[in-house]
Design a protein around this motif. Structure first.
Motif, mmCIF file in Angstrom:
data_model
loop_
_atom_site.group_PDB
_atom_site.id
_atom_site.type_symbol
_atom_site.label_atom_id
_atom_site.label_comp_id
_atom_site.label_asym_id
_atom_site.label_seq_id
_atom_site.Cartn_x
_atom_site.Cartn_y
_atom_site.Cartn_z
ATOM 1 N N ALA A 49 68.768 57.437 50.437
ATOM 2 C CA ALA A 49 69.105 56.510 51.502
ATOM 3 C C ALA A 49 69.156 55.100 50.933
ATOM 4 N N ILE A 50 69.905 54.254 51.617
ATOM 5 C CA ILE A 50 70.072 52.872 51.174
ATOM 6 C C ILE A 50 70.111 51.969 52.391
ATOM 7 N N TYR A 59 64.712 58.065 47.362
ATOM 8 C CA TYR A 59 65.204 59.352 46.883
ATOM 9 C C TYR A 59 64.145 60.425 47.086
ATOM 10 N N ALA A 60 64.618 61.618 47.389
ATOM 11 C CA ALA A 60 63.722 62.758 47.414
ATOM 12 C C ALA A 60 63.248 63.047 45.991
ATOM 13 N N GLU A 61 62.042 63.557 45.865
ATOM 14 C CA GLU A 61 61.487 63.844 44.546
ATOM 15 C C GLU A 61 62.372 64.797 43.752
ATOM 16 N N LYS A 64 65.177 62.547 42.253
ATOM 17 C CA LYS A 64 64.841 61.259 41.651
ATOM 18 C C LYS A 64 65.124 61.286 40.151
ATOM 19 N N GLY A 65 65.799 60.249 39.684
ATOM 20 C CA GLY A 65 66.170 60.160 38.271
ATOM 21 C C GLY A 65 67.504 60.799 37.954
ATOM 22 N N ARG A 66 68.038 61.568 38.886
ATOM 23 C CA ARG A 66 69.332 62.231 38.661
ATOM 24 C C ARG A 66 70.412 61.702 39.603
ATOM 25 N N PHE A 67 70.029 61.344 40.814
ATOM 26 C CA PHE A 67 70.981 60.857 41.805
ATOM 27 C C PHE A 67 70.797 59.355 41.987
ATOM 28 N N THR A 68 71.917 58.674 42.238
ATOM 29 C CA THR A 68 71.885 57.239 42.506
ATOM 30 C C THR A 68 72.775 56.945 43.696
ATOM 31 N N TYR A 105 63.613 58.610 57.664
ATOM 32 C CA TYR A 105 63.547 59.840 56.881
ATOM 33 C C TYR A 105 63.848 61.095 57.690
ATOM 34 N N LEU A 106 64.108 60.918 58.978
ATOM 35 C CA LEU A 106 64.338 62.048 59.860
ATOM 36 C C LEU A 106 65.802 62.141 60.266
ATOM 37 N N ALA A 107 66.370 63.316 60.138
ATOM 38 C CA ALA A 107 67.766 63.514 60.522
ATOM 39 C C ALA A 107 67.999 63.168 61.989
ATOM 40 N N ALA A 108 67.004 63.393 62.831
ATOM 41 C CA ALA A 108 67.154 63.126 64.259
ATOM 42 C C ALA A 108 67.365 61.649 64.559
#
Length: 123
Positions: A49-50, A59-61, A64-68, A105-108
């Motif tokens: 999220a940004i 970032y989800a754990e 993390k470190g792979r996605f930007t 952090y919640l889709a809802a």
């Protein structure tokens, strides 16, 4: 606001993809954006999220470190750069906005969703 996600595809393990989320309508530049994914039989999960200015990201754990995640407000587009992809990253990816400046952090909490784009990673 209408969102359209694109950029999915099929890659081998270790490969990369860049997803794009293009917006129209509304004041997208003032909204936070989240990227979610949903694999078959699993709940939809937030992977990144940004906030509206792009200075705060989460970032989800598992990614993390792979996605930007990044955004270009001039182009009203948010990107998800995915590197070192793994088979467990296979899912339909969605972009969404809660319609406010900071992400949750919640889709809802996300009111506006793009259509999904399929990402398939083979081993």
């Amino acid at each position: 606001v209408q969102l359209q996600a694109s950029g999915g595809g099929s890659v081998q393990q270790g490969g990369s993809l860049r997803l794009s989320c293009a917006a129209s309508g509304g004041t997208f530049s003032e909204y936070a954006v989240g990227w979610f994914r949903q694999a078959p039989g699993k709940d939809r999960e937030l992977v990144g999220a940004i906030n509206w200015r792009g200075v705060s990201t989460w970032y989800a754990e598992s990614v993390k470190g792979r996605f930007t995640i990044s955004r270009d407000n001039a182009k009203i587009t948010v990107y998800l750069q995915m590197n070192s992809l793994k088979p467990e990253d296979t899912a339909v990816y969605y972009c969404a906005t809660p319609g406010r400046t900071y992400y949750t952090y919640l889709a809802a909490d996300y009111s506006f969703w793009g259509q999904g784009t399929q990402v398939t990673v083979s081993s």
